[in-house]
Design a protein around this motif. Sequence first.
Motif, PDB file in Angstrom:
ATOM      1  N   UNK A   1       0.824  -1.208   0.000  1.00 24.04           N
ATOM      2  CA  UNK A   1       0.000   0.000   0.000  1.00 24.04           C
ATOM      3  C   UNK A   1       0.862   1.264   0.000  1.00 24.04           C
ATOM      4  N   UNK A   2       2.015   1.186   0.675  1.00 25.02           N
ATOM      5  CA  UNK A   2       2.905   2.344   0.777  1.00 25.02           C
ATOM      6  C   UNK A   2       4.292   1.989   0.241  1.00 25.02           C
ATOM      7  N   UNK A   3       4.408   1.837  -1.083  1.00 20.95           N
ATOM      8  CA  UNK A   3       5.699   1.408  -1.650  1.00 20.95           C
ATOM      9  C   UNK A   3       6.836   2.399  -1.409  1.00 20.95           C
ATOM     10  N   UNK A   4       6.516   3.668  -1.173  1.00 19.70           N
ATOM     11  CA  UNK A   4       7.585   4.644  -0.931  1.00 19.70           C
ATOM     12  C   UNK A   4       8.361   4.292   0.339  1.00 19.70           C
ATOM     13  N   UNK A   5       7.685   3.737   1.355  1.00 19.91           N
ATOM     14  CA  UNK A   5       8.376   3.301   2.564  1.00 19.91           C
ATOM     15  C   UNK A   5       9.328   2.151   2.259  1.00 19.91           C
ATOM     16  N   UNK A   6       8.884   1.242   1.396  1.00 23.33           N
ATOM     17  CA  UNK A   6       9.726   0.104   1.025  1.00 23.33           C
ATOM     18  C   UNK A   6      11.006   0.581   0.342  1.00 23.33           C
ATOM     19  N   UNK A   7      10.864   1.511  -0.585  1.00 22.54           N
ATOM     20  CA  UNK A   7      12.026   1.984  -1.337  1.00 22.54           C
ATOM     21  C   UNK A   7      12.928   2.859  -0.470  1.00 22.54           C
TER      22      UNK A   7
ATOM     23  N   UNK B   1       3.780  -7.671 -11.583  1.00 23.40           N
ATOM     24  CA  UNK B   1       3.447  -6.517 -12.433  1.00 23.40           C
ATOM     25  C   UNK B   1       3.148  -5.256 -11.616  1.00 23.40           C
ATOM     26  N   UNK B   2       2.201  -5.350 -10.698  1.00 28.56           N
ATOM     27  CA  UNK B   2       1.754  -4.156  -9.975  1.00 28.56           C
ATOM     28  C   UNK B   2       2.840  -3.617  -9.055  1.00 28.56           C
ATOM     29  N   UNK B   3       3.679  -4.491  -8.502  1.00 28.18           N
ATOM     30  CA  UNK B   3       4.768  -4.018  -7.646  1.00 28.18           C
ATOM     31  C   UNK B   3       5.704  -3.098  -8.423  1.00 28.18           C
ATOM     32  N   UNK B   4       6.029  -3.508  -9.639  1.00 23.46           N
ATOM     33  CA  UNK B   4       6.947  -2.706 -10.452  1.00 23.46           C
ATOM     34  C   UNK B   4       6.265  -1.438 -10.955  1.00 23.46           C
ATOM     35  N   UNK B   5       5.037  -1.572 -11.425  1.00 26.16           N
ATOM     36  CA  UNK B   5       4.331  -0.406 -11.966  1.00 26.16           C
ATOM     37  C   UNK B   5       4.026   0.630 -10.880  1.00 26.16           C
ATOM     38  N   UNK B   6       3.924   0.191  -9.629  1.00 21.04           N
ATOM     39  CA  UNK B   6       3.646   1.115  -8.524  1.00 21.04           C
ATOM     40  C   UNK B   6       4.917   1.651  -7.873  1.00 21.04           C
ATOM     41  N   UNK B   7       6.046   1.376  -8.465  1.00 26.57           N
ATOM     42  CA  UNK B   7       7.311   1.859  -7.915  1.00 26.57           C
ATOM     43  C   UNK B   7       7.306   3.383  -7.826  1.00 26.57           C
ATOM     44  N   UNK B   8       7.756   3.939  -6.685  1.00 29.22           N
ATOM     45  CA  UNK B   8       7.840   5.399  -6.568  1.00 29.22           C
ATOM     46  C   UNK B   8       9.001   5.988  -7.368  1.00 29.22           C
ATOM     47  N   UNK B   9       9.866   5.106  -7.892  1.00 28.02           N
ATOM     48  CA  UNK B   9      10.991   5.563  -8.707  1.00 28.02           C
ATOM     49  C   UNK B   9      10.487   5.840 -10.126  1.00 28.02           C
TER      50      UNK B   9
END
Length: 386
Positions: A93-99, A118-126
């Motif tokens: 839900x909060x991929x920015x925290x992960x990165x 797919x969605x993990x990569x497409x939702x990357x904050x990078x």
Amino acid sequence: MTNPTKIKVLFRLRSLEMGGVPRVVLDLLNNLPKEKFDITLMLNLYQGELRTEIPKHIHLVRIAKGREDFSVNPILHKVQLVLRKLKLKFYEVFPSFLYNQILKEDYDIEVAPGYAEFEWILNSPNKKSRKIGWFHTDVSYDKDQNRVMKRINLMKKFDWMIFGSAQTRQVITDLYGVTYPNSSVIYNVINFQEAMEKSKLMEVNYPIRPVFSTIGRLHFRKGYDALIRVHKRLLDEGFKHSIAVIGGGNEMENLKNQAIETGVEETFNLLDTQKNPYPYVAQSDFFVLPSRSESYPLTVGEVMGLGIPILSTNVGGIPEMIDHEVDGYLVNFDEEEIYEGMKRFMTDQELIENLKKGMKSVPEKFDNSKIYHQISQVFENQYLQK
């Protein structure tokens, strides 16, 4: 003109449980040029039979522990599973925290090796990274149209898509009228040498011959229920043989019960997942793949490389791998055709000898160096478009 700085590539993967996609990823991690790429593998779960095979030079990021590292106490084990699920959901839900907290750096290229990522990569904050997706699935088999359309639409969002076979891409166009101009077909690498070396590491005793071995997840689309019925029919008609099924999955109990009900539990052997399946194949007489659906299965090429005559259904990308009656034998997914093919394998020695001769040129047929070069080119071209 190439940049002298290494291209930073992030592969994301759920886990390293035995399967086609994790094996493809591990092979790429081992063989993509180290002088060109600085590669990180991020695992959601540090889990699976293949987790010990991660190359030493790869940067490994683990989000959560695998079941192998959990407590044996059943109550504590359940608590750990719940906490792990909550942790993964939070980062989803909060991929920015992960990165920011775990990865702590940006990448030039982010890769989704399969639809699960797919969605993990497409939702990357990078937002500056180039996103590459891989697709290995025959959508014509999936009856869940909402799921199919979701995947088809997600693939449109990638900067580049790699399809594991020509059929995998073409069937989407044929059925849904969707094309992917920013895409290429790159076959999965088949590691003949590794299969050959591992096939010699142990002895397998098959009491009933001839033996048809087979490898695959125990899933309805693999057609093992049909194989049991064909096996029973052949036995009833006096064709003595046995089947060795290497693989685990959610159909295990159903297949066990079907084998018992059919009276073939002594000859239809469900051997579960094996970290090294190659001795079971190399020491069998034949190989049978009765799948309802496939894409471009590594197993087919590996079996051909081992010189074991292979009978396979003519589905997905398999006809791109096998030349019928030259280095393998193709049938439609039809119990009568599978029955006739297996019977012919047991009775037509000339056919078997011809297939064995044809398979001697298989390593030249699948050019692994070309595949690594194609993938490197995709990564380099995408990097230059940043």
